[in-house]
Design a protein around this motif. Structure first.
Motif, mmCIF file in Angstrom:
data_model
loop_
_atom_site.group_PDB
_atom_site.id
_atom_site.type_symbol
_atom_site.label_atom_id
_atom_site.label_comp_id
_atom_site.label_asym_id
_atom_site.label_seq_id
_atom_site.Cartn_x
_atom_site.Cartn_y
_atom_site.Cartn_z
ATOM 1 N N LEU A 32 100.178 -17.702 10.700
ATOM 2 C CA LEU A 32 100.600 -16.360 10.275
ATOM 3 C C LEU A 32 99.403 -15.490 9.937
ATOM 4 O O LEU A 32 99.395 -14.291 10.264
ATOM 5 C CB LEU A 32 101.522 -16.473 9.063
ATOM 6 C CG LEU A 32 103.022 -16.630 9.316
ATOM 7 C CD1 LEU A 32 103.780 -16.683 7.999
ATOM 8 C CD2 LEU A 32 103.553 -15.496 10.180
ATOM 9 N N ARG A 33 98.404 -16.044 9.290
ATOM 10 C CA ARG A 33 97.216 -15.266 8.959
ATOM 11 C C ARG A 33 96.510 -14.790 10.232
ATOM 12 O O ARG A 33 96.047 -13.645 10.312
ATOM 13 C CB ARG A 33 96.265 -16.112 8.113
ATOM 14 C CG ARG A 33 96.809 -16.440 6.724
ATOM 15 C CD ARG A 33 95.926 -17.438 6.001
ATOM 16 N NE ARG A 33 94.581 -16.910 5.805
ATOM 17 C CZ ARG A 33 94.222 -16.140 4.792
ATOM 18 N NH1 ARG A 33 95.115 -15.804 3.880
ATOM 19 N NH2 ARG A 33 92.987 -15.709 4.674
ATOM 20 N N SER A 34 96.449 -15.667 11.241
ATOM 21 C CA SER A 34 95.821 -15.274 12.505
ATOM 22 C C SER A 34 96.624 -14.193 13.212
ATOM 23 O O SER A 34 96.061 -13.216 13.736
ATOM 24 C CB SER A 34 95.672 -16.491 13.425
ATOM 25 O OG SER A 34 94.888 -17.491 12.801
ATOM 26 N N VAL A 35 97.955 -14.350 13.226
ATOM 27 C CA VAL A 35 98.804 -13.349 13.883
ATOM 28 C C VAL A 35 98.718 -12.008 13.162
ATOM 29 O O VAL A 35 98.714 -10.943 13.797
ATOM 30 C CB VAL A 35 100.253 -13.861 13.946
ATOM 31 C CG1 VAL A 35 101.198 -12.748 14.411
ATOM 32 C CG2 VAL A 35 100.350 -15.049 14.881
ATOM 33 N N ALA A 36 98.631 -12.045 11.837
ATOM 34 C CA ALA A 36 98.536 -10.787 11.083
ATOM 35 C C ALA A 36 97.284 -10.021 11.463
ATOM 36 O O ALA A 36 97.303 -8.781 11.625
ATOM 37 C CB ALA A 36 98.548 -11.095 9.580
ATOM 38 N N VAL A 37 96.181 -10.732 11.625
ATOM 39 C CA VAL A 37 94.937 -10.068 12.013
ATOM 40 C C VAL A 37 95.067 -9.480 13.422
ATOM 41 O O VAL A 37 94.667 -8.333 13.695
ATOM 42 C CB VAL A 37 93.765 -11.061 11.935
ATOM 43 C CG1 VAL A 37 92.486 -10.436 12.505
ATOM 44 C CG2 VAL A 37 93.537 -11.497 10.497
ATOM 45 N N LEU A 38 95.654 -10.239 14.368
ATOM 46 C CA LEU A 38 95.773 -9.788 15.747
ATOM 47 C C LEU A 38 96.715 -8.593 15.872
ATOM 48 O O LEU A 38 96.438 -7.632 16.601
ATOM 49 C CB LEU A 38 96.261 -10.938 16.625
ATOM 50 C CG LEU A 38 95.297 -12.111 16.785
ATOM 51 C CD1 LEU A 38 95.956 -13.230 17.580
ATOM 52 C CD2 LEU A 38 94.012 -11.678 17.469
ATOM 53 N N VAL A 39 97.846 -8.630 15.142
ATOM 54 C CA VAL A 39 98.809 -7.521 15.276
ATOM 55 C C VAL A 39 98.261 -6.259 14.644
ATOM 56 O O VAL A 39 98.534 -5.132 15.120
ATOM 57 C CB VAL A 39 100.160 -7.943 14.667
ATOM 58 C CG1 VAL A 39 100.102 -7.999 13.161
ATOM 59 C CG2 VAL A 39 101.271 -6.968 15.109
ATOM 60 N N GLU A 40 97.471 -6.374 13.570
ATOM 61 C CA GLU A 40 96.849 -5.181 12.990
ATOM 62 C C GLU A 40 95.803 -4.606 13.923
ATOM 63 O O GLU A 40 95.653 -3.378 14.025
ATOM 64 C CB GLU A 40 96.233 -5.534 11.634
ATOM 65 C CG GLU A 40 97.274 -5.755 10.542
ATOM 66 C CD GLU A 40 96.658 -6.117 9.211
ATOM 67 O OE1 GLU A 40 97.359 -6.012 8.182
ATOM 68 O OE2 GLU A 40 95.474 -6.515 9.185
ATOM 69 N N ARG A 41 95.078 -5.464 14.641
ATOM 70 C CA ARG A 41 94.132 -4.955 15.630
ATOM 71 C C ARG A 41 94.852 -4.264 16.772
ATOM 72 O O ARG A 41 94.413 -3.214 17.262
ATOM 73 C CB ARG A 41 93.284 -6.103 16.181
ATOM 74 C CG ARG A 41 92.276 -6.679 15.196
ATOM 75 C CD ARG A 41 91.516 -7.812 15.849
ATOM 76 N NE ARG A 41 90.561 -8.414 14.920
ATOM 77 C CZ ARG A 41 89.823 -9.468 15.222
ATOM 78 N NH1 ARG A 41 89.947 -10.060 16.421
ATOM 79 N NH2 ARG A 41 88.966 -9.947 14.328
ATOM 80 N N LEU A 42 95.971 -4.862 17.203
ATOM 81 C CA LEU A 42 96.739 -4.252 18.280
ATOM 82 C C LEU A 42 97.298 -2.898 17.850
ATOM 83 O O LEU A 42 97.245 -1.909 18.605
ATOM 84 C CB LEU A 42 97.877 -5.191 18.697
ATOM 85 C CG LEU A 42 98.796 -4.705 19.810
ATOM 86 C CD1 LEU A 42 98.013 -4.427 21.083
ATOM 87 C CD2 LEU A 42 99.897 -5.726 20.079
ATOM 88 N N ALA A 43 97.818 -2.830 16.628
ATOM 89 C CA ALA A 43 98.336 -1.550 16.135
ATOM 90 C C ALA A 43 97.215 -0.552 15.904
ATOM 91 O O ALA A 43 97.448 0.674 15.929
ATOM 92 C CB ALA A 43 99.107 -1.775 14.838
ATOM 93 N N GLY A 44 95.987 -1.046 15.687
ATOM 94 C CA GLY A 44 94.847 -0.163 15.493
ATOM 95 C C GLY A 44 94.225 0.306 16.786
ATOM 96 O O GLY A 44 93.204 1.026 16.748
#
Length: 750
Positions: free
Chosen positions: A683-695
């Protein structure tokens, strides 16, 4: 996600059930089970000592008969006198013709041979076991040995000098001796030797026996129990006898038979019975209330942790999984279906990583609709689900730590009953006596070998030493020293170390004080006989294999056993050790020193309960010998048995409470660690990736690692990334900015 949470709840409930069952099953009887088990082992140790004595005597009789230098002119009378004159314990002796049973010579009291088939007894090729007979109203043991005489030579044809050798002759030696009396150890204990009918053949008592110990039914009960064991020749057990006031008789029985198959004592049918009156326990011990409280607290914690993980992690993650799938379908489809999937906002549930992913998904949803552009998310974040797992472990620690370190701790001073301490002290004395008997026997046999050396040539002396070494596997080397300390004759292995100064007299000694292996040796003077050829040396040494000492120390439920010298350094043990190392605990060294009496006295055995890192330990120490060749050594036998192995209620409660705490903490932490590896860390890894994608990061390809809910969320994010990347390429090519032309048209129509 579900297996770790379900496993956590189920395993904690199992630990709660085991806690309830384990602690509720501890009950204190009037006589602790440890006392009954200890009396059983005392009887077994006493039977072992008697078996060793009988076996040693039978071997001595056979060895003496085998070593007799018979000639073709030897007469029965002279042979019998030579074989028995040096033996003080012999009551009577006889020399028989093994074929006819005819009496050839007799000495001492009449040997009772009624009921003994001499021809059948002597017909076998192996050793003849002893027999138990009745003579003058007393029970005696008959020992048998074959005396082989050389073949007589007959000159069959004097003219052609042809000599035909005749056949060897054999005589049967029968020696009658009294039944060895048992030794009673421990104040108030009685030891009896019983025959197959339960009749006491020999009795020994130590101190004053309590009236409660006078139980006439114990001998018959012991013999019935021994007969019920069938083919088990090493059987033993315990019995409870009569009670008088606050004392009750505890008895142990053991068969005097070989432990390794057919032996000299198997056919005798002897049983050793030991008994002693011990105080009964009047205080009731009940741990059921504590067990219910501890198990109930763990059940509540298991349910609370399960509910917390369900509502704070499992349900929000499932909602997130559904929302991510809905957005992925909206990003890859066209028309009203896409609008319907993307029009609903993404709910932000939970906290930490799930909340971050939810907010980023909402931003991606708006970007897919063309309502907003990339959005930056703050770097500073609050506690996540790793903190939730840590809190779960901390909650388990709050339950387990008191169970492991505080609750139901056994009081060292009162947890072990005095009767259990007395048993350990008694068994330590028996172990010390067993070591002393072994060393004394080795010294006696060495003295016998030394007595036969003068008057023989070097070849004959070598033969004597080789025969002694073959008959006594406990020796690793035999050698003769001259007056300067040099070896003049040796058989067996090379000595570990030879003594520099030739000692006077005889006894047991340690040749070295350091090294990998203790060099323990028996020595005796080789006397010079006037008119006979002197021996090759003045002192005969027999180096004792330390493994032989180690092997006689191991006994069931006695624990670790050490033989120490006068400086409390280890010489032999039944556990791993380094030669001449100190005892593993300073308390054991103090206990060994406590056995020392006033100057010039041998000291007395003692016992004590010591607290070690693994819990209470019941320890004993006894001086090795009060007389004989080992008396001057100042050696001790020290024993240490963990109290947890003795079935003492207070110690059992402590051990099971600690075990429950360790199990609960270990299994709970393992399940939470499993949850962290499978859910929290991804979950921590996915949170970082989805925030980058949204950014605005459209280049990083999202690869699902696991085939679970988080893997599905990752696949959905990859589909959204591809849709956003396609839209960005279309925008750069001059097309309208939007999720797709059809979706934009549907939006305008609405």
């Amino acid at each position: 996600m579900r297996p770790p949470i379900a496993s956590l709840v189920v395993l904690l409930l199992v630990v709660a059930a085991l806690t309830m069952i384990g602690l509720d099953g501890i009950h204190a009887a009037g006589v602790p089970q440890a006392v009954a088990d200890g009396e059983q082992q005392i009887a077994a140790d006493t039977a072992l000592s008697m078996r060793t004595t009988i076996d040693a005597e039978a071997s001595t009789v056979r060895r003496t008969a085998k070593a007799y230098p018979a000639t073709s002119t030897s007469t029965p009378a002279t042979t019998l006198k030579a074989l028995t004159s040096a033996r003080k314990g012999i009551l009577g002796s006889a020399l028989l013709d093994p074929k006819t049973g005819k009496l050839l010579a007799a000495g001492g009291k009449t040997v009772q041979l009624a009921g003994v088939d001499v021809a059948r007894t002597a017909s076998g090729h192996g050793a003849i076991p002893p027999r138990l007979v009745t003579s003058d109203g007393t029970r005696q043991l008959l020992y048998f040995a074959k005396v082989t005489l050389p073949a007589q030579q007959e000159d069959a044809n004097q003219d052609q000098n042809q000599v035909t050798s005749g056949t060897e002759r054999q005589w049967l030696l029968v020696v009658s001796e009294a039944l060895p009396a048992p030794t009673a150890y421990g104040d108030g204990r009685t030891a009896e030797v019983l025959d197959a009918s339960g009749t006491a053949l020999a009795t020994a008592s130590h101190g004053t026996a309590s009236p409660a110990a006078a139980d006439s039914g114990l001998p018959s009960s012991a013999t019935r129990a021994a007969k019920g064991t069938g083919r088990d020749t090493d059987a033993s057990g315990s019995l409870l006898g009569a009670a008088t006031g606050n004392r009750r008789t505890v008895a142990g029985w053991a068969q005097v038979a070989s432990t390794t198959g057919p032996g000299d004592t198997d056919g005798l049918g002897l049983v050793v019975l030991t008994f002693r009156a011990v105080p009964t326990t009047a205080t009731a011990v009940d741990y059921s209330g504590f067990a219910l409280q501890a198990a109930g607290a763990l059940v509540v914690l298991a349910l609370l942790l399960g509910l917390a993980l369900h509502f704070f992690l499992q349900r929000p993650l499932l909602w997130l999984y559904l929302s991510a799938g809905r957005l992925a379908r909206g990003a890859t489809e066209d028309g009203p279906t896409a609008w319907e999937e993307l029009s609903r906002p993404v709910p932000v549930n939970g906290f930490g990583e799930l909340a971050r992913i939810g907010r980023a998904l909402e931003s991606l949803r708006r970007q897919l609709l063309g309502e907003s552009g990339p959005q930056e998310f703050p770097v500073r974040r609050g506690p996540g689900y790793r903190a939730l797992a840590a809190v779960g472990v901390l909650v388990l620690v709050c339950w387990a730590a008191p169970m492991i370190f505080v609750l139901n701790r056994a009081n060292t001073a009162t947890a072990v009953p005095a009767s259990v301490l007395a048993v350990q002290q008694t068994r330590t004395e028996i172990a010390s006596n067993r070591v002393r008997q072994s060393l004394d026997q080795l010294y006696t046999d060495l003295s016998d070998a030394a007595a036969s050396l003068p008057g023989s040539n070097r070849a004959a002396q070598t033969k004597v030493l080789r025969r002694t070494l073959a008959d006594h596997k406990q020796y690793r080397s035999l050698y003769l020293l001259d007056s300067s300390g040099g070896i003049t004759l040796r058989v067996g292995g090379s000595p570990l170390r030879t003594i520099v100064h030739v000692p006077a007299g005889g006894g047991i000694t340690t040749v070295n004080t350091s090294g990998r292996i203790p060099a323990i040796a028996a020595y005796t003077q080789v006397r010079t006989v006037k008119g006979k050829t002197p021996a090759a040396g003045v002192v005969l040494f027999g180096e004792i294999d330390v493994k032989a000492l180690n092997s006689i120390l191991s006994r069931p439920k006695l624990g670790s056993v050490w033989v120490t010298d006068s400086h409390d350094r280890v010489l032999a043990a039944n556990v791993g050790y380094r030669a001449f190392q100190s005892l593993p605990d300073s308390g054991l060294s103090r206990l060994a020193r406590a056995t020392q009496g006033a100057p010039g006295t041998a000291g007395t055995a003692t016992s004590r309960v010591l607290r070690t890192s693994s819990g209470p330990s019941v320890d004993g120490a006894a001086p090795l010998a009060q007389s004989g060749p080992t008396a001057r050594l100042g050696w001790h036998v020290v024993t240490a048995e963990p109290a947890a192995a003795l079935q003492i209620p207070a110690v059992q409660a402590e051990q099971r409470t600690m075990l429950a705490g360790i199990l609960g903490l270990t299994l709970g932490a393992a399940c939470l660690g499993w949850l962290h590896v499978l859910v929290v860390r991804p979950l921590r890894s996915v949170a970082v990736l989805v925030e980058r994608l949204a950014g605005g990061d459209r280049r990083t390809v999202l690869h699902p690692v696991n085939h679970d809910e988080i893997g599905s969320v990752t696949r959905s994010l990859e589909l959204m990334r591809q849709a956003l990347a396609e839209r960005d390429r279309a925008a750069r090519s001059g097309q309208a900015a939007g999720p797709s032309p059809s979706l934009r048209q549907t939006t305008l129509q609405r």
